[in-house]
Design a protein around this motif. Structure first.
Motif, mmCIF file in Angstrom:
data_model
loop_
_atom_site.group_PDB
_atom_site.id
_atom_site.type_symbol
_atom_site.label_atom_id
_atom_site.label_comp_id
_atom_site.label_asym_id
_atom_site.label_seq_id
_atom_site.Cartn_x
_atom_site.Cartn_y
_atom_site.Cartn_z
ATOM 1 N N PHE A 22 0.805 -1.221 0.000
ATOM 2 C CA PHE A 22 0.000 0.000 0.000
ATOM 3 C C PHE A 22 0.838 1.270 0.000
ATOM 4 O O PHE A 22 0.332 2.334 -0.359
ATOM 5 N N SER A 23 2.097 1.205 0.379
ATOM 6 C CA SER A 23 2.928 2.401 0.325
ATOM 7 C C SER A 23 3.162 2.848 -1.116
ATOM 8 O O SER A 23 3.434 4.021 -1.366
ATOM 9 N N LEU A 27 2.923 6.842 -4.850
ATOM 10 C CA LEU A 27 3.295 7.144 -6.226
ATOM 11 C C LEU A 27 2.040 7.353 -7.086
ATOM 12 O O LEU A 27 1.970 8.289 -7.881
ATOM 13 N N ALA A 28 1.049 6.498 -6.906
ATOM 14 C CA ALA A 28 -0.200 6.637 -7.660
ATOM 15 C C ALA A 28 -0.881 7.964 -7.340
ATOM 16 O O ALA A 28 -1.417 8.625 -8.242
ATOM 17 N N ILE A 29 -0.853 8.369 -6.079
ATOM 18 C CA ILE A 29 -1.462 9.637 -5.678
ATOM 19 C C ILE A 29 -0.785 10.801 -6.402
ATOM 20 O O ILE A 29 -1.449 11.688 -6.944
ATOM 21 N N VAL A 30 0.532 10.797 -6.417
ATOM 22 C CA VAL A 30 1.276 11.864 -7.084
ATOM 23 C C VAL A 30 0.956 11.884 -8.581
ATOM 24 O O VAL A 30 0.716 12.950 -9.163
ATOM 25 N N PHE A 34 -0.951 14.923 -10.363
ATOM 26 C CA PHE A 34 -0.246 15.609 -11.449
ATOM 27 C C PHE A 34 -1.107 15.633 -12.713
ATOM 28 O O PHE A 34 -1.210 16.657 -13.392
ATOM 29 N N THR A 35 -1.736 14.506 -13.023
ATOM 30 C CA THR A 35 -2.600 14.416 -14.199
ATOM 31 C C THR A 35 -3.773 15.378 -14.084
ATOM 32 O O THR A 35 -4.124 16.057 -15.052
ATOM 33 N N VAL A 36 -4.385 15.467 -12.909
ATOM 34 C CA VAL A 36 -5.516 16.391 -12.703
ATOM 35 C C VAL A 36 -5.061 17.832 -12.925
ATOM 36 O O VAL A 36 -5.752 18.619 -13.588
ATOM 37 N N VAL A 37 -3.907 18.191 -12.399
ATOM 38 C CA VAL A 37 -3.399 19.559 -12.558
ATOM 39 C C VAL A 37 -3.111 19.863 -14.015
ATOM 40 O O VAL A 37 -3.481 20.928 -14.531
ATOM 41 N N LEU A 53 -10.376 10.254 -6.911
ATOM 42 C CA LEU A 53 -9.450 9.120 -6.877
ATOM 43 C C LEU A 53 -8.222 9.400 -6.042
ATOM 44 O O LEU A 53 -7.834 8.585 -5.200
ATOM 45 N N TYR A 54 -7.576 10.545 -6.222
ATOM 46 C CA TYR A 54 -6.344 10.746 -5.464
ATOM 47 C C TYR A 54 -6.621 11.003 -3.988
ATOM 48 O O TYR A 54 -5.813 10.657 -3.128
ATOM 49 N N ILE A 55 -7.785 11.537 -3.664
ATOM 50 C CA ILE A 55 -8.145 11.694 -2.254
ATOM 51 C C ILE A 55 -8.440 10.324 -1.643
ATOM 52 O O ILE A 55 -8.024 10.018 -0.528
ATOM 53 N N TRP A 56 -9.145 9.491 -2.385
ATOM 54 C CA TRP A 56 -9.484 8.156 -1.895
ATOM 55 C C TRP A 56 -8.238 7.283 -1.763
ATOM 56 O O TRP A 56 -8.111 6.512 -0.814
ATOM 57 N N LEU A 57 -7.334 7.379 -2.733
ATOM 58 C CA LEU A 57 -6.085 6.625 -2.638
ATOM 59 C C LEU A 57 -5.306 7.030 -1.392
ATOM 60 O O LEU A 57 -4.712 6.189 -0.709
ATOM 61 N N ASN A 58 -5.314 8.323 -1.098
ATOM 62 C CA ASN A 58 -4.630 8.826 0.086
ATOM 63 C C ASN A 58 -5.244 8.232 1.356
ATOM 64 O O ASN A 58 -4.526 7.767 2.248
#
Length: 191
Positions: A22-23, A27-30, A34-37, A53-58
């Protein structure tokens, strides 16, 4: 005592495995963030589900790796007295802390989180945002996973403490033992 040592190794191995898997979500969050930005500021478009997605992954990452962090001794601790203490004193502090604080905390999280999570599963809860991610109930299940993994690691800590107090710490591999702190005399002897 060998059974306790085996259980410590098994629980610690489970948390190490889950933590190492899970760590990688960091990387997936970043990458997703980045893709959203880039989508928003370069292409003037956005997908709500990607923001979810990136909030949920976090959330999934931090709840899943909490037991792993406890295994690695990465949680914040007031250790002005703990760090220089003997292994025996550390074992006593850990045993008391696990029994009177950590396990009751985990039980409260699991007990009160259960109805929250089960309600979410019954409703097949999704994101409240229009166009958001489905499956919020899966993410909420990590609350229970958090409580279970941290409680298991706490039990492993308590068993390690029992081994230390019984003088059987050598039954554990070096990486699961208390870290040896060098004394002031040992530190200054090399200078």
């Amino acid at each position: 005592m060998r059974i306790l040592a085996l259980l410590v190794r098994l629980i610690s191995g489970l948390n190490a495995l889950i933590g190492n898997i899970f760590s990688w979500l960091a990387l997936a969050i970043v990458l997703v963030c980045f893709t959203v930005v880039v989508q928003r500021y370069v292409f003037s478009t956005s997908f709500v589900w990607m923001q979810d997605l990136y909030i949920w992954l976090n959330g999934a990452m931090f709840t899943a790796v909490a037991g792993f962090a406890l295994l690695r001794n990465d949680h914040v601790r007031v250790d002005i007295f703990y760090r220089p203490a003997s292994n025996r004193n550390k074992a006593i502090v850990d045993l008391i802390g696990v029994v009177f604080f950590l396990l009751p905390f985990c039980w409260i999280v699991a007990y009160y989180g259960w109805s929250f999570v089960s309600r979410s599963w019954r409703l097949s809860e999704a994101s409240a945002n229009v166009g958001g991610m489905p499956g919020l109930f899966i993410l909420k299940s990590f609350i229970i996973a958090f409580a279970v993994l941290v409680a298991l690691q706490g039990i492993a800590m308590a068993m390690r403490s029992i081994l230390v107090l019984a003088g059987q710490e050598e039954l554990l591999p070096e990486k699961l033992r208390y870290e040896r702190q060098e004394t002031f005399e040992e530190h200054t002897a090399g200078t």
